[in-house]
Design a protein around this motif. Sequence first.
Motif, PDB file in Angstrom:
ATOM      1  N   LYS A  25      -2.904 -12.960 -14.508  1.00  0.00           N
ATOM      2  CA  LYS A  25      -4.077 -12.090 -14.478  1.00  0.00           C
ATOM      3  C   LYS A  25      -5.141 -12.611 -13.526  1.00  0.00           C
ATOM      4  O   LYS A  25      -5.834 -11.842 -12.870  1.00  0.00           O
ATOM      5  N   ARG A  35      -4.734 -15.036  -8.618  1.00  0.00           N
ATOM      6  CA  ARG A  35      -4.199 -14.189  -7.545  1.00  0.00           C
ATOM      7  C   ARG A  35      -5.189 -14.164  -6.387  1.00  0.00           C
ATOM      8  O   ARG A  35      -6.389 -14.100  -6.583  1.00  0.00           O
ATOM      9  N   ASN A  36      -4.640 -14.207  -5.180  1.00  0.00           N
ATOM     10  CA  ASN A  36      -5.463 -14.036  -3.991  1.00  0.00           C
ATOM     11  C   ASN A  36      -4.770 -13.018  -3.085  1.00  0.00           C
ATOM     12  O   ASN A  36      -3.732 -12.442  -3.444  1.00  0.00           O
ATOM     13  N   THR A  37      -5.340 -12.792  -1.905  1.00  0.00           N
ATOM     14  CA  THR A  37      -4.797 -11.768  -1.004  1.00  0.00           C
ATOM     15  C   THR A  37      -3.365 -12.096  -0.590  1.00  0.00           C
ATOM     16  O   THR A  37      -2.505 -11.207  -0.511  1.00  0.00           O
ATOM     17  N   PHE A  42      -1.084 -13.846  -2.241  1.00  0.00           N
ATOM     18  CA  PHE A  42      -0.173 -13.615  -3.359  1.00  0.00           C
ATOM     19  C   PHE A  42       0.018 -12.126  -3.610  1.00  0.00           C
ATOM     20  O   PHE A  42       1.135 -11.663  -3.858  1.00  0.00           O
ATOM     21  N   GLN A  43      -1.064 -11.363  -3.518  1.00  0.00           N
ATOM     22  CA  GLN A  43      -0.948  -9.914  -3.721  1.00  0.00           C
ATOM     23  C   GLN A  43      -0.050  -9.287  -2.656  1.00  0.00           C
ATOM     24  O   GLN A  43       0.740  -8.384  -2.949  1.00  0.00           O
ATOM     25  N   SER A  44      -0.132  -9.794  -1.425  1.00  0.00           N
ATOM     26  CA  SER A  44       0.737  -9.286  -0.354  1.00  0.00           C
ATOM     27  C   SER A  44       2.197  -9.592  -0.654  1.00  0.00           C
ATOM     28  O   SER A  44       3.088  -8.779  -0.366  1.00  0.00           O
ATOM     29  N   ILE A  78       3.530  -9.902  -3.704  1.00  0.00           N
ATOM     30  CA  ILE A  78       3.913  -8.969  -4.766  1.00  0.00           C
ATOM     31  C   ILE A  78       4.223  -7.591  -4.179  1.00  0.00           C
ATOM     32  O   ILE A  78       5.218  -6.950  -4.528  1.00  0.00           O
ATOM     33  N   ASP A  79       3.372  -7.148  -3.244  1.00  0.00           N
ATOM     34  CA  ASP A  79       3.552  -5.831  -2.634  1.00  0.00           C
ATOM     35  C   ASP A  79       4.837  -5.742  -1.814  1.00  0.00           C
ATOM     36  O   ASP A  79       5.352  -4.642  -1.573  1.00  0.00           O
ATOM     37  N   ILE A 134       4.327  -3.812 -12.670  1.00  0.00           N
ATOM     38  CA  ILE A 134       3.831  -5.181 -12.685  1.00  0.00           C
ATOM     39  C   ILE A 134       3.089  -5.399 -13.997  1.00  0.00           C
ATOM     40  O   ILE A 134       2.211  -4.616 -14.364  1.00  0.00           O
ATOM     41  N   TYR A 190       0.580  -7.815 -15.845  1.00  0.00           N
ATOM     42  CA  TYR A 190      -0.384  -8.892 -15.638  1.00  0.00           C
ATOM     43  C   TYR A 190      -0.641  -9.566 -16.983  1.00  0.00           C
ATOM     44  O   TYR A 190      -0.984  -8.909 -17.961  1.00  0.00           O
TER      45      TYR A 190
END
Length: 287
Positions: free
Chosen positions: A170, A173-175, A177-179, A181-182, A189, A191
């Motif tokens: 939850k 996460r940073n940009t 890591f989010q990239s 996941i995407d 997903i 959280y």
Amino acid sequence: MKLKEIETITRSIAWGAAKILHSYYCGKNKFKITESSQDGPTTTADIKSNNYILKNLQIFFPKDIFGYLSEENYKYDSHHSRIQKDWVWIIDPLDGTKEFINKTGEYALHIALAYQGRPVVAVVAIPETQTIYFATKGYGTFVEDLNHKITQIKVSNRNTIENLSLVVSKSHRNTRFQSLIDAFSTKDIVYMGSLGKKITTILEQKANVYISISGKSAPKDWDFAAPDLILTEAGGKFTYFNGDIPFYNRGDVSQWGNFIASNGYFHEALCEKSINSLNEIDKRVIV
């Protein structure tokens, strides 16, 4: 003492600690935040659970033979003495303290016994569902309910990489890591806070994969050791992206690197995809 006997003792202690945590969570006992640091807050409940676990383990497992690595004590203990021991208890008395404070119920407690750096007995207790997941090396993973009914549990046999369900942190996460996941073809997903709760979500077949990448901080030995064994003994895999397994009680308690936990059937493909995706993400950032 045999490992299965050690497992029975550990389960009993975990039930006692889980009751302590629940008593604070439900308001029967009042807790307060005693410390707040980069690694997160500490509460009265963390400390009470920790003291109970250590006191009861040390009745059976003396400190001259067994090392002890606990989230609440490691800063004050002599790690040189612990590192020299083959047998080390690795303890997180409250995994997911933020979730505990925020009353989401997504917290756990972890107790693992490691031999020469690898877990051989492990318990992950989920106090708010009144369940304990436990494993002994070579014997499989089981779940025990409040009535002490014990059922063996195994990961799913899903063997395709498409439309995965991911369980991720939850808060961590940073940009970048989010990239990552995407980059996956995901069905959904989930959280979630506690790492122990994340791994039991895979065991319960409510998610397929957990992914973690180090940033300014990293998971610690006590986050990983018990979840590692309960997943792998259930048939799953828990590795770095390069396929290496983690070792514990090495000195640095941080598990730096990028990790994947899965049911194991498509684990190598996930590792390869994660490495390639992260390389592409990093190239875009540089450009």
